[in-house]
Design a protein around this motif. Structure first.
Motif, mmCIF file in Angstrom:
data_model
loop_
_atom_site.group_PDB
_atom_site.id
_atom_site.type_symbol
_atom_site.label_atom_id
_atom_site.label_comp_id
_atom_site.label_asym_id
_atom_site.label_seq_id
_atom_site.Cartn_x
_atom_site.Cartn_y
_atom_site.Cartn_z
ATOM 1 N N HIS A 143 -29.347 -43.466 6.894
ATOM 2 C CA HIS A 143 -30.669 -44.077 6.731
ATOM 3 C C HIS A 143 -30.698 -45.522 7.236
ATOM 4 N N MET A 144 -29.545 -46.174 7.265
ATOM 5 C CA MET A 144 -29.488 -47.546 7.740
ATOM 6 C C MET A 144 -29.345 -47.636 9.258
ATOM 7 N N THR A 145 -29.111 -46.517 9.926
ATOM 8 C CA THR A 145 -28.954 -46.510 11.380
ATOM 9 C C THR A 145 -30.315 -46.665 12.043
ATOM 10 N N PRO A 146 -30.489 -47.645 12.931
ATOM 11 C CA PRO A 146 -31.814 -47.886 13.550
ATOM 12 C C PRO A 146 -32.387 -46.665 14.254
ATOM 13 N N VAL A 147 -31.570 -45.957 15.019
ATOM 14 C CA VAL A 147 -32.113 -44.828 15.779
ATOM 15 C C VAL A 147 -32.610 -43.730 14.854
ATOM 16 N N PHE A 148 -32.033 -43.691 13.657
ATOM 17 C CA PHE A 148 -32.437 -42.672 12.698
ATOM 18 C C PHE A 148 -33.850 -42.931 12.178
ATOM 19 N N ASN A 149 -34.214 -44.194 12.040
ATOM 20 C CA ASN A 149 -35.491 -44.540 11.430
ATOM 21 C C ASN A 149 -36.548 -45.025 12.421
ATOM 22 N N ASP A 150 -36.121 -45.577 13.551
ATOM 23 C CA ASP A 150 -37.083 -46.219 14.449
ATOM 24 C C ASP A 150 -37.708 -45.277 15.462
ATOM 25 N N PHE A 151 -36.915 -44.401 16.054
ATOM 26 C CA PHE A 151 -37.442 -43.550 17.111
ATOM 27 C C PHE A 151 -38.238 -42.378 16.559
ATOM 28 N N PHE A 152 -37.797 -41.864 15.471
ATOM 29 C CA PHE A 152 -38.494 -40.746 14.833
ATOM 30 C C PHE A 152 -38.504 -41.007 13.336
ATOM 31 N N THR A 153 -39.236 -40.193 12.632
ATOM 32 C CA THR A 153 -39.042 -40.208 11.181
ATOM 33 C C THR A 153 -37.681 -39.580 10.920
ATOM 34 N N GLY A 154 -37.068 -39.931 9.816
ATOM 35 C CA GLY A 154 -35.707 -39.479 9.570
ATOM 36 C C GLY A 154 -35.525 -37.980 9.678
ATOM 37 N N VAL A 155 -36.445 -37.220 9.108
ATOM 38 C CA VAL A 155 -36.312 -35.774 9.102
ATOM 39 C C VAL A 155 -36.437 -35.218 10.511
ATOM 40 N N SER A 156 -37.440 -35.647 11.213
ATOM 41 C CA SER A 156 -37.693 -35.113 12.550
ATOM 42 C C SER A 156 -36.510 -35.365 13.467
ATOM 43 N N TYR A 157 -35.907 -36.541 13.322
ATOM 44 C CA TYR A 157 -34.796 -36.877 14.200
ATOM 45 C C TYR A 157 -33.646 -35.887 14.018
ATOM 46 N N MET A 158 -33.242 -35.631 12.786
ATOM 47 C CA MET A 158 -32.104 -34.747 12.555
ATOM 48 C C MET A 158 -32.413 -33.318 12.978
ATOM 49 N N LEU A 159 -33.629 -32.874 12.648
ATOM 50 C CA LEU A 159 -34.002 -31.528 13.066
ATOM 51 C C LEU A 159 -34.091 -31.437 14.581
ATOM 52 N N PHE A 160 -34.672 -32.472 15.182
ATOM 53 C CA PHE A 160 -34.789 -32.493 16.636
ATOM 54 C C PHE A 160 -33.400 -32.505 17.278
ATOM 55 N N ALA A 161 -32.500 -33.335 16.734
ATOM 56 C CA ALA A 161 -31.150 -33.405 17.285
ATOM 57 C C ALA A 161 -30.433 -32.064 17.150
ATOM 58 N N GLY A 162 -30.581 -31.421 15.996
ATOM 59 C CA GLY A 162 -29.957 -30.117 15.798
ATOM 60 C C GLY A 162 -30.505 -29.079 16.749
ATOM 61 N N CYS A 163 -31.831 -29.059 16.904
ATOM 62 C CA CYS A 163 -32.453 -28.101 17.831
ATOM 63 C C CYS A 163 -32.017 -28.373 19.271
ATOM 64 N N ALA A 164 -31.937 -29.686 19.624
ATOM 65 C CA ALA A 164 -31.541 -30.042 20.990
ATOM 66 C C ALA A 164 -30.121 -29.572 21.281
ATOM 67 N N VAL A 165 -29.195 -29.778 20.336
ATOM 68 C CA VAL A 165 -27.809 -29.339 20.536
ATOM 69 C C VAL A 165 -27.744 -27.817 20.604
ATOM 70 N N PHE A 166 -28.559 -27.149 19.783
ATOM 71 C CA PHE A 166 -28.546 -25.685 19.804
ATOM 72 C C PHE A 166 -29.089 -25.152 21.128
ATOM 73 N N VAL A 167 -30.142 -25.778 21.651
ATOM 74 C CA VAL A 167 -30.675 -25.376 22.958
ATOM 75 C C VAL A 167 -29.631 -25.609 24.042
ATOM 76 N N ALA A 168 -28.947 -26.765 23.966
ATOM 77 C CA ALA A 168 -27.882 -27.050 24.928
ATOM 78 C C ALA A 168 -26.776 -26.001 24.830
ATOM 79 N N TYR A 169 -26.500 -25.573 23.615
ATOM 80 C CA TYR A 169 -25.497 -24.528 23.393
ATOM 81 C C TYR A 169 -25.914 -23.228 24.072
ATOM 82 N N LEU A 170 -27.192 -22.845 23.925
ATOM 83 C CA LEU A 170 -27.687 -21.624 24.574
ATOM 84 C C LEU A 170 -27.645 -21.735 26.090
ATOM 85 N N LEU A 171 -28.012 -22.909 26.621
ATOM 86 C CA LEU A 171 -27.949 -23.117 28.076
ATOM 87 C C LEU A 171 -26.518 -23.001 28.585
ATOM 88 N N CYS A 172 -25.581 -23.520 27.822
ATOM 89 C CA CYS A 172 -24.176 -23.413 28.206
ATOM 90 C C CYS A 172 -23.736 -21.951 28.251
#
Length: 666
Positions: A143-172
């Motif tokens: 919660h103290m990490t700037p990118v966690f709070n500034d670019f997105f809301t905290g929840v959206s960021y983690m979900l977005f990051a998880g989805c992005a890694v999963f999509v990258a996994y499927l592309l691989c």
């Protein structure tokens, strides 16, 4: 457990009465059989006579042996007042003491079920506090990490990051599929590329699932912020109940549409979700408490939180893991019942402590091996679920012995017992390890729900183990045999770094010997014993003979030894009950077969807890009121006098037929 100990005691008493016991060179024990085996080794050692009070000198002068007149627990029947022809006063006192302490886990004298429950809660609380402190610090940093709070809301960021890694996994995966399609031939370079790829490709999936889990946890916490603590606590408790319920015998009939493993995974996942939600809410509350302050309040709070984490880690590093686990309570209660201060019993008929056995190392028995006393081999299992050797990894472990002269296993090699672990393994500790049925990453013959990685991780975090962490006996891996495993390493960290659960780690886990082989025969067969008598007291109401089948397979594969058992002989051991409750008794309570060693022939006598003809009257009476006898649940470790006597007399009854068998080469 106590069922096997009682049954085996009856067999041993009969062998002693007929002067057969003194012919045996080895006493090999495992699990519950080790209770009575450890007790006999303790009585035979005579160590309990050392430093005896002068007032007890006369009572402590006796020496016990393997014959009819000096067997510690006598060879006669129940006689609580005057000795009969087969039991003198001292033997009667010891037998009476054992009968009265069948509820060894809650022996009274101030130690009750609440004492046992408190020890369990202590282990759980220590693990819970450690987990919540570390996890809440992780969320605090997040919660103290700037990118966690500034670019997105905290929840959206983690979900977005998880989805992005999963999509990258499927592309691989798609790219990999295309590359495989374009490849031609079976070149070594192509094969090596595929292997490296298939080793790597799991990690993007693991990372994406972790990010999605953290994101979902924080999302749910933010959604129900006002009730996050309550919901998290309820979820953790409910998940633990579901995981526990899934192991019950009747769950398959209640949830026929769901595989048991699915219920277990659901329960453990729900529990982790609740615990992480609690941690996230704790972090959020800490951050919120500094919002009204001026200046660098946020960083001060994080610094304070970090200090707390450091304190917890230091304390976890200082605390010896074996002294704060359930193992210690289990070990002490076994010691007080089966290895008591004998002089107290002979002098005043009871014992309140076991101070002598508490300090007696297994290696101390080496100096007491005289006359007809058999050499005691205590069988345990070394947990090897992450071994680099396929055989050990597939079995989940290897047979690890603790004996007066040497201790170790095929996987680790052996050390002199007085050197291994600095000579700190006492006789009570060894017996408790050998009977440590509930342990992470271990199950009977390498199978069972506690082998499951998720369940094992949960058990390890909360230190729910009866087993024992000790140093590796291999001097090349662990030259410091006095090293003391602590709660942090290998305890808490060992639950996360599962790659360390192998034979090359500085610390190894020892658990119930039945997790490798449940009849204690493996080491006797390795030594080419000419006659082996095996007492099988496992719970086996279906007569599946799983333990017998397991040892037959293992010694054939490992040692080239064949045990010839006819299927019809096994069927002779079965009894049945019709719808009216009438018993069709087994034709026999034992069988005799040949052992084919690579260099000769031996003989195997297999004694089974079954119901043959002409049972003693009190055994029949007990069976009429307890239809599960002689296969009552192993969960019942609270025997009263009547229950213990039923199993003891069953053992004596079957053994009486064994000693009359003229085909056995005594």
């Amino acid at each position: 457990g106590i069922r096997s100990a009682s049954f085996c005691l009856g067999v041993m008493q009969l062998l002693a009465r007929e002067n057969k016991l003194k012919k045996f060179e080895y006493l090999s024990t495992v699990s519950g059989g080790g209770y009575i085996g450890g007790s006999l080794s303790w009585m035979w050692s005579g160590i309990w006579r050392q430093n005896r009070p002068q007032a007890m000198e006369q009572e402590c002068a006796r020496e016990f042996g393997t014959g009819r007149s000096d067997f510690p627990y006598g060879c006669g029947e129940r006689n609580s007042s005057a000795p009969d022809q087969d039991m003198n006063r001292d033997q009667a006192s010891l037998m009476r003491y054992l009968r009265q302490h069948g509820e060894y886990l809650v022996p009274g004298k101030g130690i009750s079920f609440l004492s046992f429950l408190s020890v369990v809660l202590r282990s759980v609380t220590m693990g819970l506090v450690t987990l919540l402190v570390l996890a809440s610090w992780f969320f605090h940093v997040l919660h103290m990490t700037p990118v966690f709070n500034d670019f997105f809301t905290g929840v959206s960021y983690m979900l977005f990051a998880g989805c992005a890694v999963f999509v990258a996994y499927l592309l691989c995966l798609l790219c990999y599929g295309v590359l495989v399609m374009l490849a031609r031939g079976n070149h070594a370079q192509s094969y090596n590329f595929r292997r490296r790829w298939e080793i790597f490709i799991k990690w993007p999936l693991i990372v994406s699932l972790f990010l999605l889990f953290i994101g979902a946890t924080d999302s749910l916490r933010a959604l129900i912020e006002a009730r996050a603590l309550e919901v998290g606590g309820v979820a953790a408790f409910a998940g633990s109940l579901v995981a526990w319920f899934s192991q019950r015998a009747k769950v398959s009939s209640i949830l026929k549409f769901l595989p048991r493993v699915a219920v277990i995974y659901a329960g453990v996942t729900l529990m982790f979700l609740g615990l992480f939600m609690l941690s996230d809410q704790i972090a959020f509350m800490i951050i919120s408490s500094g919002e009204t302050d001026a200046g660098n309040a946020d960083m001060k709070l994080l610094a304070m939180h970090t200090v707390v984490v450091a304190f917890v880690l230091v304390m976890a590093w200082l605390v010896p893991i074996n002294k704060v686990s359930i193992h210690r309570y289990y070990r002490d209660r076994l010691m007080e019942t089966f290895m008591p201060d004998v002089c107290d019993i002979l002098h005043q008929g009871d014992s309140f402590v076991a101070t002598a056995a508490n300090e007696t190392g297994v290696h101390a028995l080496k100096d007491t091996l005289t006359g007809d006393i058999p050499y005691h081999i205590i069988n345990t299992n070394i947990v090897l679920v992450e071994s680099g050797i396929a055989k050990f990894r597939g079995r989940g472990g290897d047979n690890f012995i603790l004996s007066p002269c040497y201790s170790g296993s095929n996987a680790t090699g052996w050390r002199r017992t007085e050197v291994f672990a600095g000579g700190s393994i006492t006789l009570p500790t060894a017996v408790a390890i050998s009977g440590a049925a509930a342990n992470p990453d271990a199950g009977v013959a390498g199978k069972g729900i506690t082998i499951n990685p998720l369940v094992s991780t949960l058990m390890s975090i909360f230190n729910l183990r009866l087993g024992y962490w000790c140093v590796n006996p291999d001097w090349r891996i662990q030259p410091d045999q006095h090293a003391n495993p602590n709660y942090l390493i290998p305890g808490f960290w060992g639950s996360l770094g599962r790659s360390e659960i192998n034979e090359t780690s500085p610390y190894v886990q020892l658990s119930d010997g039945g997790h490798f082989e449940n009849l204690a025969m493996y080491e006797l067969l390795r030594r080419r014993c000419k006659l082996i008598i095996c007492c099988d007291g496992e719970q086996d109401s279906d007569f599946a003979f799983e333990s017998l089948a397991n040892v037959i397979e293992k010694v054939r594969v490992d040692l080239g030894i064949t045990i010839d058992i006819d299927a019809d002989d096994l069927m002779d051991l079965k009894y049945s009950v019709n719808e009216q409750g009438e018993i069709k008794y087994a034709k026999s309570g034992y069988l005799v077969s040949d052992i084919k060693y690579p260099d000769g022939i031996g003989q195997f006598v297999y004694i089974k807890t079954t119901l043959p003809n002409e049972l003693p009257g009190d055994v029949v009476g007990y069976r009429s009121k307890h239809p599960d006898f002689p296969d009552e649940t192993t969960a019942d470790q609270f025997f009263d006098e009547t229950q213990m006597e039923a199993y003891r007399m069953l053992g004596k009854h079957i053994a009486s037929a064994v000693v009359k068998d003229t085909s056995i080469n005594w």
